[in-house]
Design an enzyme around this catalytic site. Structure first.
Site, PDB file in Angstrom:
ATOM      1  N   GLU A   1     -53.383 -43.993 -24.417  1.00 40.96           N
ATOM      2  CA  GLU A   1     -52.164 -43.791 -24.493  1.00 40.96           C
ATOM      3  C   GLU A   1     -51.333 -42.878 -25.363  1.00 40.96           C
ATOM      4  O   GLU A   1     -50.313 -42.435 -25.176  1.00 40.96           O
ATOM      5  CB  GLU A   1     -51.413 -45.369 -24.350  1.00 40.96           C
ATOM      6  CG  GLU A   1     -51.302 -45.716 -25.846  1.00 40.96           C
ATOM      7  CD  GLU A   1     -52.475 -45.947 -26.743  1.00 40.96           C
ATOM      8  OE1 GLU A   1     -52.407 -45.913 -27.804  1.00 40.96           O
ATOM      9  OE2 GLU A   1     -53.441 -46.225 -25.986  1.00 40.96           O
TER      10      GLU A   1
ATOM     11  N   ASP B   1     -51.669 -49.010 -35.151  1.00 42.08           N
ATOM     12  CA  ASP B   1     -52.040 -47.973 -34.224  1.00 42.08           C
ATOM     13  C   ASP B   1     -50.541 -47.023 -34.286  1.00 42.08           C
ATOM     14  O   ASP B   1     -50.187 -46.027 -33.424  1.00 42.08           O
ATOM     15  CB  ASP B   1     -52.003 -48.412 -32.658  1.00 42.08           C
ATOM     16  CG  ASP B   1     -52.857 -47.151 -31.854  1.00 42.08           C
ATOM     17  OD1 ASP B   1     -53.402 -46.494 -32.478  1.00 42.08           O
ATOM     18  OD2 ASP B   1     -52.691 -47.416 -30.622  1.00 42.08           O
TER      19      ASP B   1
ATOM     20  N   LYS C   1     -58.292 -54.088 -23.925  1.00 43.48           N
ATOM     21  CA  LYS C   1     -59.205 -53.854 -25.116  1.00 43.48           C
ATOM     22  C   LYS C   1     -59.634 -55.470 -24.941  1.00 43.48           C
ATOM     23  O   LYS C   1     -59.349 -56.538 -24.654  1.00 43.48           O
ATOM     24  CB  LYS C   1     -58.767 -53.631 -26.361  1.00 43.48           C
ATOM     25  CG  LYS C   1     -58.037 -52.305 -26.253  1.00 43.48           C
ATOM     26  CD  LYS C   1     -57.321 -52.118 -27.772  1.00 43.48           C
ATOM     27  CE  LYS C   1     -56.616 -50.731 -28.000  1.00 43.48           C
ATOM     28  NZ  LYS C   1     -57.815 -49.648 -28.043  1.00 43.48           N
TER      29      LYS C   1
ATOM     30  N   LYS D   1     -48.101 -40.445 -33.782  1.00 42.73           N
ATOM     31  CA  LYS D   1     -48.253 -41.433 -32.871  1.00 42.73           C
ATOM     32  C   LYS D   1     -47.855 -42.922 -33.477  1.00 42.73           C
ATOM     33  O   LYS D   1     -48.240 -43.171 -34.571  1.00 42.73           O
ATOM     34  CB  LYS D   1     -49.570 -41.577 -32.580  1.00 42.73           C
ATOM     35  CG  LYS D   1     -50.028 -42.793 -31.548  1.00 42.73           C
ATOM     36  CD  LYS D   1     -51.536 -42.901 -31.569  1.00 42.73           C
ATOM     37  CE  LYS D   1     -52.089 -44.204 -30.670  1.00 42.73           C
ATOM     38  NZ  LYS D   1     -53.425 -44.226 -30.545  1.00 42.73           N
TER      39      LYS D   1
ATOM     40  N   ARG E   1     -52.249 -40.073 -26.729  1.00 44.49           N
ATOM     41  CA  ARG E   1     -51.926 -38.717 -26.412  1.00 44.49           C
ATOM     42  C   ARG E   1     -51.095 -38.257 -25.418  1.00 44.49           C
ATOM     43  O   ARG E   1     -50.129 -37.255 -25.358  1.00 44.49           O
ATOM     44  CB  ARG E   1     -53.332 -38.076 -25.904  1.00 44.49           C
ATOM     45  CG  ARG E   1     -53.687 -38.844 -24.606  1.00 44.49           C
ATOM     46  CD  ARG E   1     -55.223 -38.556 -23.988  1.00 44.49           C
ATOM     47  NE  ARG E   1     -55.911 -39.410 -24.973  1.00 44.49           N
ATOM     48  CZ  ARG E   1     -57.512 -39.490 -25.059  1.00 44.49           C
ATOM     49  NH1 ARG E   1     -57.934 -38.443 -24.203  1.00 44.49           N
ATOM     50  NH2 ARG E   1     -57.956 -40.112 -25.811  1.00 44.49           N
TER      51      ARG E   1
ATOM     52  N   ASP F   1     -55.660 -46.939 -21.696  1.00 44.48           N
ATOM     53  CA  ASP F   1     -55.982 -47.003 -23.376  1.00 44.48           C
ATOM     54  C   ASP F   1     -56.164 -45.633 -23.930  1.00 44.48           C
ATOM     55  O   ASP F   1     -56.548 -45.728 -24.983  1.00 44.48           O
ATOM     56  CB  ASP F   1     -57.352 -48.114 -23.253  1.00 44.48           C
ATOM     57  CG  ASP F   1     -57.401 -48.553 -24.775  1.00 44.48           C
ATOM     58  OD1 ASP F   1     -56.590 -48.654 -25.571  1.00 44.48           O
ATOM     59  OD2 ASP F   1     -58.766 -48.901 -25.266  1.00 44.48           O
TER      60      ASP F   1
ATOM     61  N   ASP G   1     -51.167 -52.039 -29.515  1.00 42.89           N
ATOM     62  CA  ASP G   1     -51.840 -51.280 -28.359  1.00 42.89           C
ATOM     63  C   ASP G   1     -52.823 -52.412 -27.973  1.00 42.89           C
ATOM     64  O   ASP G   1     -54.103 -52.537 -28.356  1.00 42.89           O
ATOM     65  CB  ASP G   1     -52.680 -50.208 -28.825  1.00 42.89           C
ATOM     66  CG  ASP G   1     -53.511 -49.434 -27.673  1.00 42.89           C
ATOM     67  OD1 ASP G   1     -53.070 -49.807 -26.342  1.00 42.89           O
ATOM     68  OD2 ASP G   1     -54.153 -48.705 -27.925  1.00 42.89           O
TER      69      ASP G   1
END
Length: 500
Positions: free
Chosen positions: A351, A290, A279, A267, A353, A349, A272
């Site tokens: 994202e 991230d 967030k 990933k 996956r 949020d 993010d």
């Protein structure tokens, strides 16, 4: 972006004359410390210079066997002895890794403004596992992220490392392996530490290409046009809210004679914000990390190639920046992942996956034997396991055992979590093939269940490194603040085991 500045490491059977600081071990108890590993000629010269035995001098300066504790003695001819705690028992490779990292960092603090210390390590590296661990810890203990500043870059505090070994070529080779792994871990750390206005999908892809330039690795990069043509709906949706558009980087290391093919998927969310499900501000500050999963798989692949391991590795790093805008994807959108499966987006949020789903689905065309994905995927995993332990979830218990063994060899904490039998029902969607989220409770488990939808019948394991990927506290052992390079060592150790 410059590569991390790391000292070279060599091995020797005796202490070179040029060594400024010699690191030796301390075991026993605080009241009666025992100095171990110090070469007899150094011990004799130090005792003569100090007018006491080395054990008495160690006790006088407060040498402590607590792992990573340090004390300094001024020895003969101005050379300093740095005493580092190795615990009360015979040190394990993990103890040696942590202790050597703490010791090299402490040695660096002895440097003058000009830096340039020559540091030796006499920590009884007579076995390959010990030599590798010491080499890894020493190099990683020297790593620091250079601030972005108008000030002149300071000279490295530690210029070179010499590991004293007594086990012949096999031990020396293990030290070289440790150095290779450590440099890969440091590369992953550096990428995580770079600010997100400098490291975004395009520049991260450029960095990945540069990282593989001198290795036996083929690199392919898909830009936003190629992603649209190929039908990578997850990457395009997640990256659609940013002017810095997504990338998919593919590494291929295919040595002759390889009998096992591993796919690694990471990933790579370079920042993010949470997208439209934005967030809280405090939760956003460290979200440059991230992309730690992508950093880990790219760095590990280079290490595997540098070690010439006879195992085929195909690696995917799915890179995107998740920002809110009028082009951002929405909760309730239906996305078409690579290969055609549709996904109802539950939360923008969640994202990671979605970009992983694209990469996992694409990887099936490579016909791998094993698939491993690595991601800072869920806060739920941190709640469950804390900030130092990663979770592993899988459709193959035998693979989990192999991954856990690799993590143990690498000195990384990993714990198996289940994928509930009820997960499939909770991911059911009325408007698409599958929903991206199942339940807030047990979120790490349902995230893994979602990813499982895209690996078919292949042997697969998911590593959720949301906890250990980034360290907000100060230095500890071979770990410094910031990016940790989590999972790199585990992936290399796994490749080593699968190559046998």
């Amino acid at each position: 972006m410059p590569a991390p500045i790391l000292p070279p490491l060599t091995t020797a059977s005796s202490v070179p004359a040029r060594v400024d600081v010699l690191i030796v071990g301390v075991t026993g108890t605080k009241d009666a410390p025992t100095v171990v590993g110090c070469p007899p000629e150094v011990e004799k010269a130090t005792a003569k210079a100090l007018g006491s035995s080395l054990a008495e001098a160690a006790r006088a300066v407060g040498a402590d066997p607590a792992v990573g504790s340090t004390a300094v003695l001024l020895g003969a001819k101005g050379r300093r002895l740095l005493l580092v705690g190795l615990g009360e028992d015979v040190p394990t490779p993990d103890v040696l890794r942590r202790a050597s990292g703490a010791a090299v960092r402490a040695a660096g603090s002895l440097a003058t403004a000009d830096g340039g210390l020559q540091v030796g390590l006499a920590l009884d590296a007579t076995e390959p596992e010990a030599a590798q661990a010491i080499a890894e810890g020493a190099i990683l203990g020297s790593y620091t992220y250079q601030p972005i500043s108008s000030a002149e870059v300071a000279a490295p505090k530690v210029a070179a490392l010499t590991l004293l070994t007594g086990g012949g070529k096999q031990v020396a080779a293990a030290a070289t392996t440790g150095a290779t792994v450590a440099r890969a871990v440091a590369r992953a750390r550096e990428w995580v530490n770079v600010p997100p206005n400098l490291l975004y999908p395009e520049t991260f892809a450029d960095e990945a290409r540069e990282w593989a330039r001198d290795a036996k690795i083929t690199v392919d990069v898909l830009d936003e046009k190629a992603l649209a043509k190929g039908g990578y709906g997850g990457l395009l949706a997640v990256g659609g809210g940013s002017s810095r558009l997504p990338r998919l980087v593919r590494f291929s290391y295919a040595p002759r004679g390889a009998k096992t093919h591993i796919v690694l998927v990471g990933k790579g969310i370079t920042f993010d914000s949470g997208g439209l499900n934005i967030k809280p501000g405090d939760s956003m500050y460290t979200m440059k990390c991230d992309m730690a999963g992508a950093a880990a798989v790219l760095a590990a692949t280079r290490a595997v190639a540098d070690l010439n391991l006879p195992v085929k590795v195909t690696t995917y790093a799915a890179m995107a920046e998740n920002l809110p805008s009028d082009t951002a994807y929405r909760p309730s959108d239906v996305l078409t992942i690579y290969g055609g499966k549709t996904v109802e987006n539950a939360n923008s949020d969640a994202e990671g996956r979605l970009v992983l789903a694209d990469a996992l689905a694409r990887s099936l065309e490579d016909k791998p034997d094993v698939i491993i994905d690595v991601a800072t995927l869920t806060g739920a995993c941190v709640v469950a396991l804390g900030e130092e332990t990663a979770g592993v979830l899988s459709n193959d218990d035998d693979l989990v055992e192999q991954v856990l063994a690799a993590a143990d060899a690498a000195g990384e904490l990993l714990w198996q979590l289940p994928i509930p039998a009820t997960a499939k029902a909770k991911l059911a969607s009325k408007v698409a093939d599958v929903k991206s989220s199942g339940s807030r409770m047990g979120g790490a488990l349902f995230a893994a269940a979602f990813l499982r939808e895209f690996v078919g019948e292949h042997s697969w394991a998911h590593l959720d490194i949301a906890g250990p990927a980034f360290r907000s506290e100060g230095a500890d052992g071979h770990q410094g603040p910031g990016g940790t390079g989590a999972a790199v060592g585990t992936l290399v150790a796994l490749a080593q085991s699968l190559a046998k």
